[in-house]
Design an enzyme around this catalytic site. Sequence first.
Site, short mmCIF file in Angstrom:
data_model
loop_
_atom_site.label_atom_id
_atom_site.label_comp_id
_atom_site.label_asym_id
_atom_site.label_seq_id
_atom_site.Cartn_x
_atom_site.Cartn_y
_atom_site.Cartn_z
CD GLU A 1 -1.89 4.21 3.39
OE1 GLU A 1 -3.04 4.42 3.81
OE2 GLU A 1 -1.65 3.43 2.45
CG HIS B 1 -1.96 -1.01 1.23
ND1 HIS B 1 -3.05 -0.93 2.06
CD2 HIS B 1 -2.12 -2.15 0.51
CE1 HIS B 1 -3.84 -1.97 1.85
NE2 HIS B 1 -3.29 -2.74 0.92
CB CYS C 1 -1.93 1.59 6.17
SG CYS C 1 -1.59 0.76 4.60
CB CYS D 1 -6.55 -0.54 5.33
SG CYS D 1 -4.82 -1.04 5.19
#
Length: 155
Positions: A57, A55, A88, A85
């Site tokens: 992040e 992801h 993260c 999410c």
Amino acid sequence: MSLPEHEKWMQVALQQAKKALQYDEVPVGAVIVLNNEIIGTGFNQVIRLSDPTAHAEIIALRQAGMAKHNYRLPECDIYVTLESCMMCLGAMVHARLRCVYFATTEPKAGVICSQAHLHQSNFLNHRLDVQGGVLMKEASQLLKDFFKKKRSINC
């Protein structure tokens, strides 16, 4: 820090999100800032890298950690184009980030305000400040356009 400063960093996160489009990835971007300097950037690459943890992040956190030679980033802020999410947000807590600025909410999996307020959980040993809505319209439109295009291709 003033709103124009936050918008400046979120613009960089949006540029990162647009990079994800080149790989047909969900357009989410992130930047990590320390002392008015970017030390980490990332965009979604889960498909490209065959990595469920890739992801925006997480990629930005990895870069920032390498830049600082430390997994702890207590004076750093992250700017991300979509509410984070659970994975993260957990990584951000472990990194001891100071603040998370996000552009738009993620109604299905967002854990900052949409599905939970996970950052406020009593079991956490670190508290993050959060602020949503920075360049919300721009980030939201980017995501809407991506998914609209996806739906038209799949019909």
